[in-house]
Scaffold this motif. Sequence first.
Motif, PDB file in Angstrom:
ATOM      1  N   LEU A 139     100.560  42.569  41.927  1.00  0.00           N
ATOM      2  CA  LEU A 139     101.568  41.697  42.546  1.00  0.00           C
ATOM      3  C   LEU A 139     102.724  42.512  43.136  1.00  0.00           C
ATOM      4  N   PRO A 183     105.367  34.475  43.300  1.00  0.00           N
ATOM      5  CA  PRO A 183     106.117  33.807  42.237  1.00  0.00           C
ATOM      6  C   PRO A 183     106.948  32.677  42.854  1.00  0.00           C
ATOM      7  N   CYS A 225     107.453  39.659  34.311  1.00  0.00           N
ATOM      8  CA  CYS A 225     107.624  40.687  35.335  1.00  0.00           C
ATOM      9  C   CYS A 225     109.102  41.071  35.455  1.00  0.00           C
ATOM     10  N   CYS A 270     102.169  34.026  30.888  1.00  0.00           N
ATOM     11  CA  CYS A 270     103.507  34.588  31.117  1.00  0.00           C
ATOM     12  C   CYS A 270     104.410  34.012  30.024  1.00  0.00           C
TER      13      CYS A 270
HETATM   14  S1  SF4 Z   1     105.926  36.783  34.768  1.00  0.00           S
HETATM   15 FE1  SF4 Z   1     104.348  35.332  35.458  1.00  0.00          FE
HETATM   16  S2  SF4 Z   1     105.515  33.750  36.591  1.00  0.00           S
HETATM   17 FE2  SF4 Z   1     106.862  35.532  36.390  1.00  0.00          FE
HETATM   18  S3  SF4 Z   1     106.514  36.699  38.310  1.00  0.00           S
HETATM   19 FE3  SF4 Z   1     105.131  37.557  36.731  1.00  0.00          FE
HETATM   20  S4  SF4 Z   1     103.193  36.508  37.016  1.00  0.00           S
HETATM   21 FE4  SF4 Z   1     104.769  35.296  38.069  1.00  0.00          FE
END
Ligand code: SF4
Length: 306
Positions: free
Chosen positions: A75, A93, A225, A304
């Motif tokens: 990502l 996101p 993240c 998450c």
């Molecule tokens: S922690 Fe989960 S919701 Fe937050 S940016 Fe990362 S993948 Fe997306």
Amino acid sequence: MSKPFITALSHSGGVQSHALLEMVVRGDIEKPFRFVVLNSDPGMEDSRTYELIRRAREMCRGAGIDYITAPGPNLYHDIVNSVSTGQRRIDNPPYWTAKIQGASKIPLPEMYEFIENLRSTSGIEPIIGKLKQKCTGLYKIAAMDRAMRAYMGQKYSVSDVTKRLRPGLVEKWIGFAADEWHRCSESDTKYIKLRYPLIELGYDKAKVIGYYIKNGINIGPRSVCASCFSNGLDFYSEMHANRPNDWSKAVEVDNAVEKWHLLGITEFPVFVSRSLIRLRDMPERGFGIDDPALENQHCNSGACFI
Ligand code: SF4
């Protein structure tokens, strides 16, 4: 439904999924016959989570448990390179958007400065919106499921073609606690059945913390993240002070989403932080006070820790 062929623990490295793993390794939960631990790496996890995952992998090796981290996609790279690669779509996101009534003629690259001026001169606040949450599905859940199918194919010669897999073949454990029962859902993938062992055992969040304390286990950070939409100003302030690599990644991501008008999001500017302040400007402003609205941000995927 027939018994699962394999049981997979979805291990985000968050407090609860890690407690489940500790319980299995310590024998407080019976280890299922075929058991594997699944993890994903969106490329911008908290560095403390990466360290926890490294230790969890070692712990599993010692206990004869396979630990798989899905090989991608990433990502962080996808966002940071989104404009230079001319990407037209990102499973993004749910970042924050800002709108000021009557300011539709302001070109988007100038909108941040316009909002800043308006805020400081007249106290007018923009209307906050949010993009759709797509990141967890692609970068965590689908990535882990794909890695799981590849693992089953290699280790047990199970077909990796989804439609050939029988219903309930995989039992996936999610670490929701008893006071999070409302976050549970049915699996939308036929060959996966979801199970919530902490809820079955009556462990609420407080009891999970008690398990860590009783067993002398260090409690890890939230598994999110570095530039998650759910991070607050306190979180960023701590990150800036203590974790410079995480901080620079988060700033890079915020600088990239600032240019998302070039990808077709032309109605409003996009921000990582709900404060609608660019991360690069936060240190100079002393970060500020968290908006209580952030506490209502949740992700019910179990992948998450929000
Ligand atoms: S922690 Fe989960 S919701 Fe937050 S940016 Fe990362 S993948 Fe997306």
